[in-house]
Design a protein around this motif. Structure first.
Motif, short mmCIF file in Angstrom:
data_model
loop_
_atom_site.label_atom_id
_atom_site.label_comp_id
_atom_site.label_asym_id
_atom_site.label_seq_id
_atom_site.Cartn_x
_atom_site.Cartn_y
_atom_site.Cartn_z
N ASN A 367 0.86 -1.19 0.00
CA ASN A 367 0.00 0.00 0.00
C ASN A 367 0.89 1.25 0.00
OD1 ASN A 367 0.87 0.20 2.65
ND2 ASN A 367 -1.11 -0.34 3.55
N PHE A 368 0.27 2.40 0.25
CA PHE A 368 0.99 3.67 0.09
C PHE A 368 1.45 4.27 1.42
CE2 PHE A 368 -1.66 4.21 -3.99
CZ PHE A 368 -0.65 3.68 -4.77
N LEU A 369 1.56 3.46 2.45
CA LEU A 369 1.99 4.04 3.73
C LEU A 369 3.42 4.56 3.62
CD1 LEU A 369 0.47 1.87 6.59
CD2 LEU A 369 -0.50 3.78 5.31
N PRO A 370 3.69 5.75 4.21
CA PRO A 370 5.03 6.33 4.15
C PRO A 370 6.09 5.35 4.65
CG PRO A 370 3.48 7.91 5.05
CD PRO A 370 2.73 6.61 4.91
N GLY A 371 7.22 5.35 3.96
CA GLY A 371 8.32 4.46 4.32
C GLY A 371 8.38 3.23 3.45
N LYS A 372 7.25 2.88 2.81
CA LYS A 372 7.28 1.69 1.94
C LYS A 372 7.93 2.04 0.61
CE LYS A 372 3.43 -0.83 3.97
NZ LYS A 372 2.45 -1.89 3.75
N VAL A 373 8.34 0.99 -0.09
CA VAL A 373 8.95 1.18 -1.41
C VAL A 373 7.87 1.65 -2.40
CG1 VAL A 373 10.17 0.02 -3.29
CG2 VAL A 373 10.66 -0.60 -0.91
N ALA A 374 8.23 2.62 -3.24
CA ALA A 374 7.24 3.18 -4.18
C ALA A 374 7.12 2.30 -5.42
CB ALA A 374 7.63 4.60 -4.55
N ASP A 375 6.54 1.11 -5.24
CA ASP A 375 6.17 0.23 -6.34
C ASP A 375 4.69 0.50 -6.62
OD1 ASP A 375 8.70 -0.85 -6.09
OD2 ASP A 375 8.04 -2.84 -5.45
N PHE A 376 4.37 1.08 -7.76
CA PHE A 376 2.96 1.37 -8.06
C PHE A 376 2.76 1.43 -9.57
CE2 PHE A 376 3.20 5.93 -9.25
CZ PHE A 376 4.47 6.26 -8.79
N PHE A 377 1.49 1.47 -9.97
CA PHE A 377 1.22 1.57 -11.41
C PHE A 377 0.05 2.51 -11.67
CE2 PHE A 377 -2.52 -1.13 -12.46
CZ PHE A 377 -2.77 -1.69 -11.22
N VAL A 378 -0.04 2.93 -12.92
CA VAL A 378 -1.02 3.93 -13.32
C VAL A 378 -2.01 3.26 -14.26
CG1 VAL A 378 -1.36 6.17 -14.39
CG2 VAL A 378 0.78 5.69 -13.15
N LEU A 379 -3.25 3.17 -13.83
CA LEU A 379 -4.32 2.56 -14.64
C LEU A 379 -5.14 3.69 -15.24
CD1 LEU A 379 -5.44 -0.31 -15.28
CD2 LEU A 379 -7.08 0.07 -13.45
N ARG A 415 1.65 3.26 -17.04
CA ARG A 415 3.05 3.21 -16.60
C ARG A 415 3.15 2.43 -15.29
NH1 ARG A 415 5.59 8.70 -17.54
NH2 ARG A 415 4.62 8.20 -19.52
N THR A 416 4.31 1.80 -15.09
CA THR A 416 4.58 1.09 -13.85
C THR A 416 5.87 1.64 -13.26
OG1 THR A 416 3.52 -0.90 -14.74
CG2 THR A 416 4.97 -1.21 -12.85
N PHE A 417 5.87 1.81 -11.95
CA PHE A 417 7.05 2.34 -11.25
C PHE A 417 7.57 1.29 -10.28
CE2 PHE A 417 4.77 6.01 -12.67
CZ PHE A 417 5.71 7.00 -12.91
N VAL A 418 8.86 1.06 -10.29
CA VAL A 418 9.48 0.25 -9.23
C VAL A 418 10.49 1.11 -8.50
CG1 VAL A 418 9.05 -2.03 -10.20
CG2 VAL A 418 11.11 -0.82 -10.85
N ALA A 419 10.38 1.09 -7.18
CA ALA A 419 11.24 1.93 -6.32
C ALA A 419 11.28 3.37 -6.86
CB ALA A 419 12.63 1.34 -6.22
N GLY A 420 10.11 3.89 -7.22
CA GLY A 420 9.99 5.29 -7.61
C GLY A 420 10.47 5.61 -9.03
N ARG A 421 10.90 4.60 -9.76
CA ARG A 421 11.40 4.86 -11.12
C ARG A 421 10.49 4.20 -12.15
NH1 ARG A 421 17.05 6.01 -10.30
NH2 ARG A 421 17.51 5.72 -12.48
N PRO A 422 10.21 4.92 -13.26
CA PRO A 422 9.38 4.31 -14.29
C PRO A 422 10.10 3.12 -14.93
CG PRO A 422 10.20 6.45 -15.01
CD PRO A 422 10.60 6.30 -13.58
N VAL A 423 9.36 2.06 -15.15
CA VAL A 423 9.93 0.86 -15.76
C VAL A 423 10.28 1.15 -17.21
CG1 VAL A 423 9.26 -1.41 -16.61
CG2 VAL A 423 8.82 -0.78 -14.24
N SER A 424 11.44 0.68 -17.64
CA SER A 424 11.87 1.04 -18.99
C SER A 424 12.05 -0.17 -19.89
CB SER A 424 13.18 1.84 -18.92
OG SER A 424 14.17 1.02 -18.35
N VAL A 425 11.62 -1.36 -19.47
CA VAL A 425 11.77 -2.52 -20.37
C VAL A 425 10.66 -2.54 -21.41
CG1 VAL A 425 13.09 -4.05 -18.91
CG2 VAL A 425 10.61 -3.99 -18.66
#
Ligand code: GUN
Ligand code: ZN
Length: 425
Positions: A367-379, A415-425
């Motif tokens: 989930n989005f609780l502060p301190g967690k790794v910013a793995d998220f995606f945009v639907l 778009r999908t983000f892992v650890a705050g960075r957009p995935v580039s594959v």
């Protein structure tokens, strides 16, 4: 340096099977992410820190990275084969394709394609049955490591009841797993899972090896299959006549515990559910696979009542979907056939926070609780005129989320983000 992402936020703050208020949806929401790839905060757009770079996704939804807790790497190109049920499908479709992974070059190409496809579908964490060939499974770890996919995986272990070229021995299996652990055990996003395929493809010696390996290396996961079809259960009874039930086969060899991931469990006995709960096993429900192979209708409520942690799996290649998001609709329909009505919150929980809890990773993701790794995606429903119009007519945000679960798919992932960075594959 902080980056603020704007959109409609949805995530779980608790278990909606226990309390109804776990789902939080914020229209005009914002997620702010630190330069180190961790979530610094979330809330309404107006509350986001000023002066930070802003990335505006408009009407799109920001969701925690999806967790696909069960799929098969060497079945990536075996999806959607006509079949007459699990055991003949394994013989006729699966084993020939899995044998192709002896070619390490072929395997490496499939690994890159699979990892890219998962990430493009919003999946940022996956539990994967690797190839029987250690080099091919190594290629999967490499591809996941390079792309940033969080991976729990291992060599699919079998030493009987399959073609010779797919079989190993307990000694070879031990050495190959130790080599993987040594090579990848230090990476916080990569985890080894002992992966005995299922009781029918494992000798007592191979299962005993897995138990011993776990005692030696308690940090490793163990993933396998259980109680998928009635034909399979009857065969297990014949092959292990002394076992009380299917679970007891694994129990006798010391394979149960909180890091044990059991796929399917469509036809459990009550004694098995009690023992799973007591030993803290996790169960992975694979909806489209269960429908496609005709395996049965997963008894979700019985698992919830026993307090067994659950997650969802695409079960590629018995499953039909390359993103676990598309499994949510199938999960809902299976429960309707059982007379149940899962909520949008419960479905999202199974693919995000609940799965993270089941994998022991909820301190990092889910989930989005502060301190967690910013793995998220945009639907993003934008650009799909019908979906957009259908969403406009929903009375609540939760109703919109439910429509997205039924009608949106990988094609809507912007778009999908892992650890705050957009995935580039
Ligand atoms: N049981 C043993 N192996 C498999 C497999 O590859 N897929 C599924 N769905 N069930 C299994
Ligand atoms: Zn499977």
């Amino acid at each position: 340096m902080t980056t603020v992402y704007l959109g409609t936020l949805a995530h779980l703050r608790g278990n909606p099977f226990v309390r109804p208020d776990g789902l939080e949806i914020i229209a005009d929401g914002a997620l702010w992410v630190d330069g180190d790839g961790r979530i610094a905060g979330y809330g309404r757009a107006a509350e986001a820190p000023e002066g930070a770079e802003r990335v505006d996704f408009g009407a799109a939804w920001l969701l925690p990275g999806l967790i696909d807790a069960h799929l098969h790497f060497p079945q990536y190109y075996a999806v959607a084969a006509a079949n007459r049920g699990l055991l003949s499908w394994l013989r006729e479709t699966v084993y020939p394709e899995e044998a192709a992974f002896r070619d390490a070059g072929y395997a490496a190409g499939v690994a890159r394609a699979l990892v890219a496809r998962l990430l493009h579908g919003g999946v940022t964490c996956a539990c994967v049955f690797g190839s029987q060939y250690p080099e091919a499974t190594g290629a999967l770890f490499e591809a996941a490591g390079q792309a940033g996919l969080r991976l729990i995986a291992g060599i699919t272990l079998m030493d009987r009841n399959g073609p010779d070229e797919l079989l190993t021995t307990p000694e070879r299996a031990w050495r190959a797993n130790e080599a993987l652990l040594e090579r990848y055990g230090g990476d916080p996003r990569l985890h080894l899972a002992l992966t005995p395929r299922f009781a029918l493809s494992c000798s007592p010696q191979l299962l005993a090896m897995c138990g011993e390996f776990r005692r030696r290396h308690p940090q490793v996961y163990l993933q396998t299959h259980i109680n998928e079809t009635l034909e399979e259960i009857a065969a297990v009874q014949r092959v292990f006549p002394d076992a009380w039930n299917y679970l007891d086969v694994y129990d006798r060899y010391g394979l149960l515990g909180p890091r044990t991931l059991l796929a399917h469990d469509i036809h459990p006995q009550s004694a098995e559910l009690r023992r799973m709960a007591e030993s803290e096993c996790r169960v992975i429900h694979c909806p489209s696979s269960n429908l496609f192979l005709g395996s049965g209708l997963f008894p979700l409520r019985r698992h919830v009542e026993h307090g067994i942690p659950l997650a969802l799996g695409s079960d590629i290649g018995a499953g039909l979907h390359l993103s676990v998001w598309e499994e949510l609709s199938e999960a809902y329909k299976i429960q309707r056939l059982r007379g149940e009505t899962p909520t949008a919150a419960q479905l999202l929980y199974l693919a995000t926070l609940g799965a993270a809890e089941a994998l022991g990773l909820a301190g990092e993701i889910g989930n989005f609780l502060p301190g967690k790794v910013a793995d998220f995606f945009v639907l993003d429903p934008g650009g799909d005129d019908y979906l957009d119009a259908r969403l406009q007519r929903c009375p609540t945000l939760a109703a919109r989320l439910f429509v997205l679960m039924q009608l949106a798919g990988s094609g809507h992932v912007r778009r999908t983000f892992v650890a705050g960075r957009p995935v580039s594959v």
